[in-house]
Design an enzyme around this catalytic site. Structure first.
Site, mmCIF file in Angstrom:
data_model
loop_
_atom_site.group_PDB
_atom_site.id
_atom_site.type_symbol
_atom_site.label_atom_id
_atom_site.label_comp_id
_atom_site.label_asym_id
_atom_site.label_seq_id
_atom_site.Cartn_x
_atom_site.Cartn_y
_atom_site.Cartn_z
ATOM 1 N N ASP A 1 0.828 -1.206 0.000
ATOM 2 C CA ASP A 1 0.000 0.000 0.000
ATOM 3 C C ASP A 1 0.860 1.252 0.000
ATOM 4 O O ASP A 1 0.607 2.210 -0.737
ATOM 5 C CB ASP A 1 -0.902 0.017 1.243
ATOM 6 C CG ASP A 1 -2.187 -0.761 1.069
ATOM 7 O OD1 ASP A 1 -2.764 -0.705 -0.027
ATOM 8 O OD2 ASP A 1 -2.620 -1.411 2.029
ATOM 9 N N LEU A 2 1.872 1.250 0.860
ATOM 10 C CA LEU A 2 2.677 2.453 1.027
ATOM 11 C C LEU A 2 3.505 2.764 -0.214
ATOM 12 O O LEU A 2 3.600 3.918 -0.633
ATOM 13 C CB LEU A 2 3.567 2.304 2.262
ATOM 14 C CG LEU A 2 2.808 2.235 3.593
ATOM 15 C CD1 LEU A 2 3.741 1.843 4.727
ATOM 16 C CD2 LEU A 2 2.127 3.561 3.894
#
Length: 411
Positions: A185-186
């Site tokens: 996600d990051l």
């Protein structure tokens, strides 16, 4: 926009850039936060009643999170934003978002492919009346292909993108595992922010915006970097010490009396410095460890020999002995990581906000000297700025705003 926000933004890298954040969870909100840290004015659109899904996500630990306290997941990716709660299923709610998009430079969303088209909030519709809009979609699998509409979250892409195969045991063995951190996600959020910045720069030349399609699957495979390149060159999927390269030398964790130390002694002079400082210089002459390739091939034999040299020593003392000679780092938990003198010096823990309700946060890694990141807004309460945005951004009357609230379109 409040006057104090305008004053703050005058010295910001993205002063004057307006971002409409329709995303939820981690990747999209993180992209928007990166832009907000650099001075963009970010409006977060949330679902009335519950808001971003991460608002309900908590962690165990010392009783701090009892369902009423802020969610660490939400707080980590939603500073420097204002929140408006709008029902996108309602025609009036859809029109409010279109009106906000008409004034925006950037829109970020992470709905499943095709969802926002049903609401008249797709890229084609919004850019028909705001051609300068940069529209960024963040999804699991992208906007096309056999899995375009499939659901997917971070652990799925750690698995599917090969990341779970890229673990190496202390003895060099191949492991399979999952990072508890939402790493895919990051990195996807960082890719989205980078793409948006590139599109803003290009817009200065062309005068028009463009569509950006960012996917967690793409980002995870790109994150695999040299591991992916190894496969592309050789046709072999590397495992265990192969992930480090066939001539990687010694790169591993040694266990001290009170902790562990990561040691990277890949180069010859680093290995000689390591064994010399630990009082066993003859290991550098041992034919099993004589060359970088030998040490990589015999890492399982070398490991316990090095452990035996430090098993009765304090990890801080060993680190102090080695750190000027070769790359080393104490294996920290997050508390120790923040307490590290270098982390303290770099100011990696910050206060977010400008009133009596400051929130703790992690400093932005983007260090610009003239226009540094700022942390002027703590993560917002759900709908905290709804009335302010209706009044100041959309110029709605008090009566019209009240009507939207009564009807449940805005909260």
């Amino acid at each position: 926009m409040p006057v104090e926000d305008i004053q703050r933004q005058e010295a910001s890298a993205l002063s004057g850039v307006r971002v409409l954040d329709l995303s939820r969870l981690i990747a999209g909100p993180y992209a928007a936060q990166l832009l907000g840290d650099l001075g963009a004015e970010v409006i977060k659109v949330e679902k009335p009643g519950s808001g971003d899904d991460t608002r309900a996500s908590t962690v165990q630990g010392r009783g701090h999170y009892d369902g009423q306290a802020p969610s660490p997941f939400f707080e980590s990716v939603n500073r420097n934003k204002r929140s408006i709660a709008v029902d996108l299923r309602a025609a009036d709610g859809q029109q409010l978002v279109r009106d906000l998009a008409a004034r925006a430079d950037v829109l970020i969303e992470n709905f499943r492919a095709g969802t926002l088209a049903r609401y008249g909030l797709d890229e084609a519709t919004l850019r028909s009346f705001n051609p300068r809009l940069i529209y960024c979609s963040v999804t699991g699998y992208g906007q096309s292909g056999p899995k375009a509409n499939a659901p997917g979250v971070d652990p799925v892409f750690q698995a599917q993108g090969g990341l779970m195969s890229a673990f190496v045991g202390k003895d060099g063995s191949a492991l399979s595992g999952r990072l508890a951190l939402t790493v895919t996600d990051l990195v996807t959020g960082q890719n989205a922010a980078s793409s948006i910045l590139a599109a803003l720069y290009e817009r200065e030349r062309s005068g028009v915006g463009q569509y950006i399609d960012v996917a967690l699957l793409d980002s995870t495979l790109a994150l695999m970097s040299h591991v992916a390149q190894h496969f592309l060159i050789t046709g072999d999927a590397p495992r265990g010490t192969q992930l480090l390269g066939g001539d990687s030398g010694f790169s591993g964790i040694i266990t001290c009396a009170d902790g562990a130390l990561m040691v990277v002694a890949v180069r010859q002079h680093h290995f000689e410095a390591l064994v010399g400082a630990l009082g066993k210089p003859e290991l550098a002459l041992d034919k099993r460890f004589a060359t970088r390739r030998d040490r990589g091939r015999n890492a399982a034999t070398l490991q316990p020999l090095l452990d035996a040299l430090v098993v009765n020593r304090q990890v801080a003392d060993v680190a102090a002995t080695l750190e000027e000679k070769l790359p080393v780092g104490i294996v920290n938990d997050i508390a120790a990581a923040f307490d590290d003198p270098q982390a303290v010096h770099r100011g990696l823990k910050v206060d977010v906000g400008s009133d009596d309700r400051l929130a703790p946060g992690v400093a932005s890694p983007l260090r610009l000297t003239r226009t540094p990141p700022a942390y002027h807004r703590r993560p917002p309460a759900l709908g905290e700025h709804s009335m302010e945005i209706l009044r100041d951004e959309l110029r709605l009357s008090a009566a019209r705003s009240a009507q939207l609230v009564r009807s449940g379109v805005v909260a």
